[in-house]
Motif scaffolding. Structure first.
Motif, PDB file in Angstrom:
ATOM      1  N   UNK A  80       0.926  -1.274  -0.039  1.00 15.16           N
ATOM      2  CA  UNK A  80      -0.012  -0.045  -0.102  1.00 15.16           C
ATOM      3  C   UNK A  80       0.843   1.272   0.025  1.00 15.16           C
ATOM      4  N   UNK A  81       0.448   2.298  -0.642  1.00 14.90           N
ATOM      5  CA  UNK A  81       1.045   3.721  -0.389  1.00 14.90           C
ATOM      6  C   UNK A  81       0.250   4.301   0.620  1.00 14.90           C
ATOM      7  N   UNK A  82       1.089   5.190   1.323  1.00 16.68           N
ATOM      8  CA  UNK A  82       0.789   5.816   2.748  1.00 16.68           C
ATOM      9  C   UNK A  82       1.219   7.354   2.767  1.00 16.68           C
ATOM     10  N   UNK A  83       0.476   7.987   3.524  1.00 14.88           N
ATOM     11  CA  UNK A  83       0.798   9.434   3.790  1.00 14.88           C
ATOM     12  C   UNK A  83       0.604   9.389   5.458  1.00 14.88           C
ATOM     13  N   UNK A  84       1.760   9.904   6.130  1.00 12.67           N
ATOM     14  CA  UNK A  84       1.668  10.054   7.452  1.00 12.67           C
ATOM     15  C   UNK A  84       1.764  11.535   8.016  1.00 12.67           C
ATOM     16  N   UNK A  85       0.934  12.093   8.834  1.00 12.96           N
ATOM     17  CA  UNK A  85       1.146  13.103   9.501  1.00 12.96           C
ATOM     18  C   UNK A  85       1.263  12.994  11.081  1.00 12.96           C
ATOM     19  N   UNK A  86       2.214  13.719  11.429  1.00 17.04           N
ATOM     20  CA  UNK A  86       2.293  13.643  13.000  1.00 17.04           C
ATOM     21  C   UNK A  86       2.694  14.975  13.607  1.00 17.04           C
ATOM     22  N   UNK A  87       1.652  15.712  13.671  1.00 17.90           N
ATOM     23  CA  UNK A  87       2.054  17.256  14.106  1.00 17.90           C
ATOM     24  C   UNK A  87       1.843  18.226  12.697  1.00 17.90           C
ATOM     25  N   UNK A  90       5.370  17.583  10.462  1.00 20.45           N
ATOM     26  CA  UNK A  90       6.103  16.354  10.438  1.00 20.45           C
ATOM     27  C   UNK A  90       5.410  15.353   9.627  1.00 20.45           C
ATOM     28  N   UNK A  91       5.844  14.854   8.714  1.00 21.56           N
ATOM     29  CA  UNK A  91       5.121  13.957   7.637  1.00 21.56           C
ATOM     30  C   UNK A  91       6.190  13.071   6.902  1.00 21.56           C
ATOM     31  N   UNK A  92       5.573  12.099   6.298  1.00 21.25           N
ATOM     32  CA  UNK A  92       6.264  10.948   5.674  1.00 21.25           C
ATOM     33  C   UNK A  92       5.418  10.309   4.509  1.00 21.25           C
ATOM     34  N   UNK A  93       5.962  10.077   3.452  1.00 18.33           N
ATOM     35  CA  UNK A  93       5.417   9.570   2.318  1.00 18.33           C
ATOM     36  C   UNK A  93       6.156   8.238   1.883  1.00 18.33           C
ATOM     37  N   UNK A  94       5.465   6.935   1.725  1.00 20.59           N
ATOM     38  CA  UNK A  94       6.183   5.862   1.225  1.00 20.59           C
ATOM     39  C   UNK A  94       5.011   4.852   0.909  1.00 20.59           C
ATOM     40  N   UNK A  95       5.851   3.573   0.660  1.00 13.40           N
ATOM     41  CA  UNK A  95       4.968   2.296   0.488  1.00 13.40           C
ATOM     42  C   UNK A  95       5.405   1.433   1.467  1.00 13.40           C
ATOM     43  N   UNK A  96       4.414   0.541   1.837  1.00 18.27           N
ATOM     44  CA  UNK A  96       4.620  -0.351   2.988  1.00 18.27           C
ATOM     45  C   UNK A  96       3.690  -1.575   2.848  1.00 18.27           C
ATOM     46  N   UNK A  97       3.765  -2.642   3.671  1.00 20.16           N
ATOM     47  CA  UNK A  97       3.160  -3.700   3.581  1.00 20.16           C
ATOM     48  C   UNK A  97       1.992  -3.743   5.032  1.00 20.16           C
ATOM     49  N   UNK A  98       0.847  -3.971   4.491  1.00 18.58           N
ATOM     50  CA  UNK A  98      -0.210  -4.078   5.237  1.00 18.58           C
ATOM     51  C   UNK A  98      -0.510  -5.402   5.764  1.00 18.58           C
TER      52      UNK A  98
END
Length: 474
Positions: A80-87, A90-98
């Protein structure tokens, strides 16, 4: 932030893209496809459980107005492709395994972040969205249509080590750089003393079946593996930030730090002399007997338009009973990764299937022998066969051979082999069970050749067999 792309939208986008290609008069296929696309869903946004830090993320519940991955039907083990926001910043964009157990999201390829393109440390306030990345668009096209018009990401030829036209075992190496060809696209040089190389099953989940394995010998000091990339394929790498990676293992009994280096050709597709680009660079230490991800991100010279080569240095002396192996080789443009560094999360290697990879390899080398059978083997399987009669006192013509794929050079080097004996330079006269010498060619082009012989006179129609190779290797 770009909106979500549904699978239906991905299929529609693919249809529009292919229609445009066909309208321009191109016939599919054009180039090999990209790796498998991420699983795309709509409106998935979740909290996290605990404080994940920079590791695997345990997912919480859906935020108000959105769905969880489970509700959206994301299968276990999906990329899956993801976008993370933390505050606020603070952010991160990438691909991972669900994973449905937890559920969790295991970070994989990290494309960009507020943390200088490294994983950010998450606390309990982080929010995770499954979304569309720019990387997903060509992958969605490639996975939705029976073509590979979107191009390929990995510029290595035979990075899956599936194609072995020179045989699969007992492949000779050389003490002279860059070495002898083994698996298609890969040359091996050994210093001190030479051993041999072979195809070997690697047994790694989610990766290709085979890798390139090389044994040492008494007095061996090192093994170097070179992959050359032709000018037309290397051109998109020129002047760019790229990441190169392999899976690597060795069983010397001690930890080893392999190295990587690169160079560009002196003229277009002329590798007789090369100019160094990336100097010999240490990668990560790898314990004996385990598979390691070895990767490096660096800037490529603009002169890579002439052609480019990567050298993987096993950096270890090997006995005849010890091996150094590589698998899943990948090189691609990675503008969001930091040059001059070992990436913590290199992209997932692109793994083109054999039916896409083989035409790419045949453009550089083709043989009448079946795949995996070394040229020079005594075998009548799949030989070229001609019914010939003498038409002059000087030679007889065995007819035309047409290549399966147009070659990358105008005049490929043709070598003939006797099917009965395996000896080079002669044909086999099946009618008289005798060898026919002086095997030669006429009218060699990038599309094929005519075989003929200037040997003794024939007085009747004879059935003649031969094997051949056509080489345009760099």
């Amino acid at each position: 932030m770009m909106g979500h792309l549904t699978r239906r939208a991905g299929h529609a986008l693919a249809a529009v893209f292919v229609a445009a290609i066909l309208a321009l008069g191109f016939a599919a296929p054009i180039e090999p496809a990209a790796a498998a696309a991420s699983y795309l869903v709509d409106n998935v946004k979740m909290t996290v459980s605990g404080t994940p830090g920079t590791g695997t993320i345990t997912l919480g519940s859906a935020v108000t107005g959105a769905m969880s991955a489970s509700t959206a039907g994301v299968p276990n083990g999906s990329q899956v492709s993801y976008y993370i926001s933390d505050g606020g910043s603070n952010w991160e964009i990438g691909q991972g395994t669900y994973s449905t157990t937890g559920p969790t999201l295991t970070r994989g390829a990290l494309w960009s972040s507020a943390g200088a393109n490294t994983a950010i440390s998450l606390d309990s306030s982080a929010l995770v969205s499954l979304t569309l990345l720019a990387e997903d668009i060509p992958q969605a096209i490639a996975s939705s249509v029976p073509t590979y018009a979107s191009g390929f990401v990995n510029k290595f030829r035979n990075g899956t080590f599936d194609i072995w036209q020179l045989g699969t075992s007992g492949l000779a190496t050389s003490t002279s750089a860059p070495g002898n060809y083994t698996a298609d696209g890969f040359q091996v040089q050994q210093t001190g003393a030479v051993g041999s190389c072979q195809r070997a099953a690697i047994g790694l989940s989610g990766l290709p079946l085979y890798g390139l394995e090389c044994n040492g010998a008494t007095s061996n000091t090192d093994t170097k593996i070179t992959a050359k990339i032709g000018s037309f394929i290397a051109a998109p790498l020129a002047g760019q930030t790229v990441t190169v990676q392999v899976r690597y293992t060795q069983d010397s009994g001690a930890a080893v730090t392999p190295k990587v280096s690169s160079a560009y050709a002196s003229a277009q597709d002329n590798f007789s002399t090369v100019t160094g680009d990336l100097g010999s660079t240490p990668l990560s230490s790898c314990a004996s007997g385990v598979w390691c991800i070895e990767a490096y991100t660096f800037n490529v010279s603009a002169n890579a338009t002439n052609g480019y080569e990567i050298v993987f240095d096993c950096n270890v002396a090997l006995t005849a009973a010890q091996e150094c192996s590589i698998a899943a080789a990948d090189i691609r443009v990675t503008p969001n990764l930091t040059a001059g560094a070992i990436p913590s999360n290199p992209p997932t290697p692109e793994m083109r299937p054999v039916w896409l990879e083989l035409p790419f390899d045949l453009a550089y080398f083709e043989t009448s022998y079946p795949l995996g059978i070394a040229p020079g083997t005594a075998s009548e399987t799949a030989t070229a066969r001609s019914n010939v009669a003498l038409n002059t006192t000087d030679f007889y013509d065995l007819g035309e051979t047409v290549f399966k794929t147009k070659k990358q050079c105008a005049n490929p080097t043709i070598t003939f082999y006797n099917p009965s004996t395996g000896a080079p330079g002669s044909f086999w006269d099946l009618s008289s069970s005798s060898s026919v010498g002086a095997a030669s060619t006429r009218f060699v082009t990038s599309d094929g050749f005519n075989a003929y012989s200037t040997t003794a006179t024939l007085t009747a129609v004879h059935i003649t067999q031969y094997h051949w190779t056509a080489s345009c290797v760099l």
